[in-house]
Design a protein around this motif. Structure first.
Motif, PDB file in Angstrom:
ATOM      1  N   LYS A 243       0.818  -1.210   0.000  1.00 17.35           N
ATOM      2  CA  LYS A 243       0.000   0.000   0.000  1.00 17.35           C
ATOM      3  C   LYS A 243       0.853   1.262   0.000  1.00 17.35           C
ATOM      4  O   LYS A 243       0.430   2.305  -0.498  1.00 17.35           O
ATOM      5  N   LYS A 244       2.058   1.182   0.542  1.00 18.26           N
ATOM      6  CA  LYS A 244       2.970   2.324   0.513  1.00 18.26           C
ATOM      7  C   LYS A 244       4.034   2.181  -0.563  1.00 18.26           C
ATOM      8  O   LYS A 244       4.434   3.150  -1.207  1.00 18.26           O
ATOM      9  N   THR A 245       4.496   0.948  -0.763  1.00 18.67           N
ATOM     10  CA  THR A 245       5.621   0.715  -1.673  1.00 18.67           C
ATOM     11  C   THR A 245       5.227   0.875  -3.134  1.00 18.67           C
ATOM     12  O   THR A 245       5.989   1.427  -3.941  1.00 18.67           O
ATOM     13  N   PHE A 246       4.035   0.405  -3.514  1.00 16.80           N
ATOM     14  CA  PHE A 246       3.622   0.405  -4.916  1.00 16.80           C
ATOM     15  C   PHE A 246       3.594   1.796  -5.550  1.00 16.80           C
ATOM     16  O   PHE A 246       4.197   2.006  -6.610  1.00 16.80           O
ATOM     17  N   PRO A 247       2.892   2.766  -4.955  1.00 22.32           N
ATOM     18  CA  PRO A 247       2.847   4.089  -5.607  1.00 22.32           C
ATOM     19  C   PRO A 247       4.228   4.717  -5.786  1.00 22.32           C
ATOM     20  O   PRO A 247       4.543   5.238  -6.857  1.00 22.32           O
ATOM     21  N   LEU A 248       5.061   4.639  -4.733  1.00 28.26           N
ATOM     22  CA  LEU A 248       6.392   5.233  -4.814  1.00 28.26           C
ATOM     23  C   LEU A 248       7.237   4.538  -5.876  1.00 28.26           C
ATOM     24  O   LEU A 248       7.950   5.191  -6.659  1.00 28.26           O
ATOM     25  N   ALA A 249       7.168   3.215  -5.923  1.00 23.39           N
ATOM     26  CA  ALA A 249       7.947   2.464  -6.911  1.00 23.39           C
ATOM     27  C   ALA A 249       7.491   2.785  -8.331  1.00 23.39           C
ATOM     28  O   ALA A 249       8.320   2.961  -9.242  1.00 23.39           O
ATOM     29  N   LEU A 250       6.188   2.871  -8.548  1.00 23.12           N
ATOM     30  CA  LEU A 250       5.665   3.169  -9.883  1.00 23.12           C
ATOM     31  C   LEU A 250       6.088   4.548 -10.365  1.00 23.12           C
ATOM     32  O   LEU A 250       6.564   4.708 -11.502  1.00 23.12           O
ATOM     33  N   PHE A 251       5.955   5.552  -9.516  1.00 16.43           N
ATOM     34  CA  PHE A 251       6.290   6.919  -9.938  1.00 16.43           C
ATOM     35  C   PHE A 251       7.797   7.070 -10.151  1.00 16.43           C
ATOM     36  O   PHE A 251       8.234   7.761 -11.078  1.00 16.43           O
ATOM     37  N   SER A 252       8.595   6.396  -9.328  1.00 18.03           N
ATOM     38  CA  SER A 252      10.049   6.430  -9.522  1.00 18.03           C
ATOM     39  C   SER A 252      10.427   5.762 -10.838  1.00 18.03           C
ATOM     40  O   SER A 252      11.287   6.254 -11.578  1.00 18.03           O
ATOM     41  N   ALA A 253       9.776   4.645 -11.140  1.00 17.18           N
ATOM     42  CA  ALA A 253      10.077   3.911 -12.372  1.00 17.18           C
ATOM     43  C   ALA A 253       9.673   4.701 -13.613  1.00 17.18           C
ATOM     44  O   ALA A 253      10.351   4.631 -14.650  1.00 17.18           O
ATOM     45  N   VAL A 254       8.570   5.465 -13.537  1.00 20.13           N
ATOM     46  CA  VAL A 254       8.150   6.299 -14.676  1.00 20.13           C
ATOM     47  C   VAL A 254       9.238   7.312 -15.015  1.00 20.13           C
ATOM     48  O   VAL A 254       9.639   7.465 -16.187  1.00 20.13           O
ATOM     49  N   ILE A 255       9.744   8.010 -14.009  1.00 24.15           N
ATOM     50  CA  ILE A 255      10.796   9.009 -14.226  1.00 24.15           C
ATOM     51  C   ILE A 255      12.059   8.341 -14.753  1.00 24.15           C
ATOM     52  O   ILE A 255      12.692   8.810 -15.719  1.00 24.15           O
ATOM     53  N   PHE A 256      12.451   7.254 -14.118  1.00 25.35           N
ATOM     54  CA  PHE A 256      13.645   6.511 -14.484  1.00 25.35           C
ATOM     55  C   PHE A 256      13.572   6.050 -15.938  1.00 25.35           C
ATOM     56  O   PHE A 256      14.526   6.204 -16.723  1.00 25.35           O
ATOM     57  N   THR A 257      12.433   5.507 -16.320  1.00 25.49           N
ATOM     58  CA  THR A 257      12.255   4.978 -17.675  1.00 25.49           C
ATOM     59  C   THR A 257      12.301   6.085 -18.724  1.00 25.49           C
ATOM     60  O   THR A 257      12.970   5.946 -19.759  1.00 25.49           O
ATOM     61  N   CYS A 258      11.594   7.183 -18.471  1.00 26.81           N
ATOM     62  CA  CYS A 258      11.548   8.277 -19.452  1.00 26.81           C
ATOM     63  C   CYS A 258      12.931   8.883 -19.682  1.00 26.81           C
ATOM     64  O   CYS A 258      13.315   9.146 -20.832  1.00 26.81           O
ATOM     65  N   LEU A 259      13.679   9.088 -18.621  1.00 28.37           N
ATOM     66  CA  LEU A 259      15.039   9.617 -18.766  1.00 28.37           C
ATOM     67  C   LEU A 259      15.938   8.621 -19.500  1.00 28.37           C
ATOM     68  O   LEU A 259      16.778   9.015 -20.305  1.00 28.37           O
ATOM     69  N   GLY A 260      15.729   7.334 -19.230  1.00 28.67           N
ATOM     70  CA  GLY A 260      16.532   6.309 -19.885  1.00 28.67           C
ATOM     71  C   GLY A 260      16.326   6.243 -21.384  1.00 28.67           C
ATOM     72  O   GLY A 260      17.216   5.807 -22.125  1.00 28.67           O
ATOM     73  N   TYR A 261      15.170   6.680 -21.850  1.00 32.78           N
ATOM     74  CA  TYR A 261      14.908   6.726 -23.289  1.00 32.78           C
ATOM     75  C   TYR A 261      15.371   8.036 -23.924  1.00 32.78           C
ATOM     76  O   TYR A 261      16.048   8.052 -24.952  1.00 32.78           O
TER      77      TYR A 261
END
Length: 468
Positions: A243-261
């Motif tokens: 309940k706490k880990t999922f939102p933070l992990a998803l939003f971090s991964a979105v930023i990480f992925t976009c910069l990686g492209y």
């Protein structure tokens, strides 16, 4: 644990969570669950795995549209999908993910059909990674470029990577962290080296004269590189404090992925003169040799192989835990929920997925991507509808993370992604329509076959779906 059901045909907002509670009760105690950092990298490999594979956007539409695509598409597609996943995964934190959401919104038939679309689309997508891995390897080992050696390499790598998945989600998560760091490092170095060589006017090019734009390839490539954010929802029951880990992990991964492209794309298109026909999958390695020499090219080719491994492991994990989750809510026989005693992994799901992977390993790569996109689009349309209906029907349902927008705003937020999903389906080729249609018919047939098996008591099922 005991539960009670209301006699009303309409479930209450308390009753709606009961199947998930029942599911959670069956999950064996796990000594180690996924924590934030491994989960971020697993999500990253569910979606991207690095800029490998983004090259066809330049070939199909030129540098400017490729750059705009990787800047705009995450905002209109990746962010809404991640928001939906965050809300529903925390509201229903059990294995099965989107299957559970569709079932709770529209009933067992639609939940089962969602499972068929997503599982088949996911496994088809996973099947693209061994050929991609071998395609990068052949640049170092030319023997794998064609014929029997190539086929054996694809089959062998599929079997080996499936066996790795057997050793547990925690291991896969930490492997994903290591693979992510190693595979991204050469792109960071390349991007830094290109800074003094960049000519910004090259970013404005719409492509070379005489080169026709291939919109089918352009949009399918964007879609393939930036979807599958919801795949991680099938592993919600394996995450520490979801309940706490999922939102933070998803939003971090979105930023990480976009910069990686976007960063490597800006670097290469700005520093290397455009020869549009060269921008096939794997061109980033050739560009690295132009920019800095063969050592960087080899590192990126090795990184591509590692990235393909990470993509395979993350997405296979989602598929196998989806099978387990579907068994736990009664859509599949109990046998499909079996776990390995030592590693707690869903070995039946791994076995089923691997058999399918081997069966479709000979398909053309572009057909694999397009078919996965089509089935995924069908599932996503149902997923968005489930999200909106659950928000309308059960506004007071406990949602540890809730998208801070009212229902009208959510409908508006969903319009562009849904429009794009329909567009991806419309531009599909006849072979993709045929493959997807046959798989949809198979999914419908599977639902009624399972109902028949329950009625005849040929297999044992969990009772979470007994209201069917």
């Amino acid at each position: 644990m005991t539960t009670t059901r209301q006699t009303s045909t309409e479930p209450s907002e308390t009753d709606i969570t009961l199947p998930i509670t029942a599911t959670t009760a069956r999950v064996p105690k796990v000594k180690k669950k996924l924590t934030l950092i491994p989960l971020i990298f697993l999500i990253y490999f569910e979606v991207a795995g690095g800029p490998y594979g983004e090259e066809p956007t330049v070939k199909s539409a030129g540098p400017l549209l490729a750059i705009l695509g990787f800047l705009i598409f995450p905002l209109i597609w990746s962010v809404p999908e991640a928001l939906i996943t965050a809300e529903l995964s925390t509201a229903f934190p059990g294995n099965g993910g989107f299957v559970i959401w569709a079932k709770m919104a529209f009933g067992p038939f639609w939940g089962s059909l969602m499972g068929s679309w997503k599982f088949l689309g996911g496994v088809i997508n996973v099947a693209s990674f061994p050929p991609l891995c071998v395609s990068y390897s052949e640049k170092i080992f030319p023997i794998f470029s064609t014929g029997l050696p190539r086929k054996l390499a694809i089959v062998g790598s599929t079997l080996l990577l499936s066996i790795i998945n057997y050793f547990g989600l925690t291991i896969v998560g930490y492997v994903a962290v290591a693979l992510g760091v190693i595979s991204l490092a050469p792109f960071i170095i390349m991007s830094l080296i290109t800074i003094p060589k960049i000519q910004p006017h090259r970013w404005l090019s719409l492509g070379q004269q005489g080169v026709k734009r291939d919109w089918n390839l352009f949009f399918n490539t964007l879609f393939w590189n930036l979807n599958f954010w919801d795949n991680v929802s099938t592993m919600a029951g394996e995450v520490e404090n979801p309940k706490k880990t999922f939102p933070l992990a998803l939003f971090s991964a979105v930023i990480f992925t976009c910069l990686g492209y976007i960063i490597p794309l800006l670097a290469v298109t700005g520093a290397v003169p455009l020869n549009q026909s060269d921008w096939d999958t794997g061109y980033m390695a050739s560009a690295a040799e132009i920019i800095s020499g063969k050592w960087l090219k080899i590192w990126i080719e090795i990184g591509a192989v590692l990235s393909a491994i990470g993509l395979f492991e993350a997405q296979l994990s989602s598929a196998t835990f989806q099978v387990l989750g579907m068994a736990e809510i009664g859509f599949l026989p109990k046998f499909f929920a079996k776990r390995a005693k030592k590693f707690n992994t869903p070995w039946v799901g791994i076995l089923v997925s691997t058999v399918i992977l081997l069966a479709i390993s000979g398909l053309d790569f572009q057909d694999i991507v397009a078919s996965a996109n089509f089935l995924y689009s069908l599932g996503m349309l149902l997923e968005v509808a489930s999200f909106l209906w659950l928000r309308y029907k059960f506004p007071k349902l406990t949602r540890p993370y809730k998208v801070p927008v009212n229902l009208l705003g959510l409908v508006i937020m969903s319009l562009i992604p849904c429009g794009f999903l329909v567009f991806i389906m419309v531009i599909a080729t006849k072979i993709v329509f045929l493959i997807s249609g046959l798989m949809t018919i198979g999914g419908i047939g599977w639902y009624f076959l399972m109902k028949f098996c329950k009625k005849k008591k040929w297999f044992k099922f969990y009772e979470a779906s007994s209201e069917e």
